[in-house]
Design an enzyme around this catalytic site. Structure first.
Site, PDB file in Angstrom:
ATOM      1  N   GLU A  32      46.453  38.486  52.462  1.00  0.00           N
ATOM      2  CA  GLU A  32      46.764  37.054  52.434  1.00  0.00           C
ATOM      3  C   GLU A  32      46.810  36.475  53.847  1.00  0.00           C
ATOM      4  O   GLU A  32      47.898  36.347  54.437  1.00  0.00           O
ATOM      5  CB  GLU A  32      48.104  36.802  51.725  1.00  0.00           C
ATOM      6  N   GLU A  72      46.129  39.613  43.104  1.00  0.00           N
ATOM      7  CA  GLU A  72      47.601  39.583  43.024  1.00  0.00           C
ATOM      8  C   GLU A  72      48.046  38.300  42.331  1.00  0.00           C
ATOM      9  O   GLU A  72      47.540  37.219  42.626  1.00  0.00           O
ATOM     10  CB  GLU A  72      48.217  39.662  44.430  1.00  0.00           C
TER      11      GLU A  72
END
Length: 458
Positions: free
Chosen positions: A291, A379
């Protein structure tokens, strides 16, 4: 008869005739006596002779089942040789019968030699079987790069590739990964094992994601010993997934280091090592930055990806590679406007937490896919973006429906018993498998039901 002959009247040469007949009768009598005596002698000799029987010819009253012990006697003079199995799988057995004490010396020596030969054969066959068993155990431990057998996800679908905007299996059919992401494996290493993964597979999961933090005390902030421990955990996870025939993501979990360039050199070395080690594992997928956030734009992330992708491609030219996108992997629209070129089998990560990220991010995902970008949700959770708060089941179900409609693969966060909403296991549960429903968290029970329903619908 003789008395009657001598009492008969004699006329002329009658006496001579009588004498001739008498001699013939005597000879006949002596012949009969001799033959009778010979028969009696033969019978006695036969009674005293030792009894022998050809191997395998059977005997009335002998034991009918084979002994489990090599060369053992059943107490009735029957020497039994253990049944052995050859490499071709055929059973070979032989039973030798006889009275050992009465065997002629030459025959006994021959029998003993044959028995010794068979015992050697038994030992050699056992040695061969031990070698075969050892090889099978090595394969099942994951040292073999062929994942699983039978009806496992990999055995059915094989190596995956990106076709257009979706994953396809080795047969060219569209395929959807439905998996679970670990929490940081350095913090919750106990869940990286075959039993736990098998539990997930029993729900319907076909993949796991191994989240290895790079910062926060992770891979890039520890010494060599710490790195070795984490790489060993990665290998444990890869081998467990491989044995179960599941797919597995090796995740370079950029988070509080924000920018993937922070540890780009470490990433280059890591993925060079991982792709070399697992180059023959068709079930391994590489996620090169979890991320990116708080600064780097898509141009920066793209240039980082263009540094790491060739490193992996040198060893694993066809492996699927996942590239994170800015703003905690939400800016798939930026990637869609300027995708990476020159490489196949590249996918772009989108992450969401259903109570925070609703219609606007779903719409962004759909538009990116419609424009041609292959998206994967590596995710997600159904609580808020902090990993806590309440679960939003309605929004969670909307996301599942949208991902299924677009055949988007997804991995829920997270496999742990951490005291937070997004953990799948209840914080009071110390088990690693065999979870009862009450030992799962609310999100764990929800996701289990999602997977079971998906499996039933298929």
């Amino acid at each position: 008869r003789f008395s009657l002959l001598f009492m008969s009247p004699v006329k002329g040469g009658g006496m001579e005739i009588i004498m001739k007949k008498s001699r013939r009768l005597c000879l006949l009598f002596l012949s009969v006596v001799f033959v009778s005596a010979l028969c009696v002698g033969c019978a006695k000799a036969a009674d005293n002779a030792p009894y022998t029987q050809e191997p395998g010819s059977g005997q009335s009253g002998a034991a009918g089942s084979m002994s489990d012990t090599e060369g053992s006697s059943n107490g009735e003079g029957i020497v039994e040789v253990e049944s052995t199995v050859t490499e071709s799988g055929r059973s070979e057995s032989q039973k030798q019968t006889g009275t050992a004490e009465n065997e002629a010396p030459a025959q006994k020596a021959s029998t003993e030699a044959e028995s010794a030969k068979q015992e050697t054969s038994v030992q050699e066959d056992k040695s061969d079987m031990g070698t075969m068993q050892s090889e099978q155990e090595q394969q099942s431990s994951g040292s073999d790069s062929t994942p699983g057998t039978g009806s496992t996800p990999y055995s059915q679908h094989g190596k995956l590739s990106v076709n257009g905007t979706t994953l396809t299996d080795e047969h060219g059919a569209v395929f959807q990964l439905q998996g679970v992401s670990t929490h940081g494996i350095g913090w919750f290493p106990q869940y990286v094992n075959e039993d736990t993964f098998a539990e997930l597979e029993s729900w319907g999961a076909n993949a796991v994601r191994l989240a290895m933090y790079t910062a926060e005390g992770g891979y890039c902030e520890g010494g060599d010993a710490d790195k070795d421990k984490l790489k060993k955990l990665i290998d444990t996870g890869v081998q467990a997934a491989t044995k179960l025939g599941m797919y597995v993501i090796i995740d370079w979990h950029v988070l509080n280091d924000h920018d993937p360039w922070t540890y780009a050199d470490e990433a280059e070395k890591f993925f060079a090592e991982m792709s070399e080690k697992y180059k023959d594992y068709g079930n391994v997928i590489y996620e090169i930055c979890n991320e990116p956030n708080s600064g780097p734009d898509w141009g920066s992330v793209k240039s980082y990806a263009e540094k790491i992708i060739p490193v992996i491609r040198e060893n694993a030219p066809d492996a699927v590679i996942i590239v994170g996108t800015p703003t905690w992997s939400q800016d798939v629209d930026k990637a869609a406007a300027d995708p990476i070129t020159g490489y196949d089998n590249i996918m772009y990560a989108l992450h969401f937490y259903a109570d925070t990220h609703r219609d606007y991010l779903r719409d962004r995902m759909k538009k990116a896919i419609d424009s041609g970008l292959p998206v994967i949700v590596s995710e997600f959770g159904i609580c808020d973006a902090s990993g806590n708060g309440g679960n939003n089941y309605d929004e969670g179900n909307k996301w599942i429906e949208a991902m299924d409609d677009y055949n988007i693969s997804y991995f829920i966060w997270n496999l742990s018993n951490k005291s937070e909403t997004c953990a799948l296991i209840s914080s009071g549960c110390g088990k690693l498998s065999g979870f009862e429903d009450e030992e799962l968290s609310d999100s764990g029970r929800w996701y289990k039901e999602v997977l079971i329903k998906q499996r039933e619908d298929k």
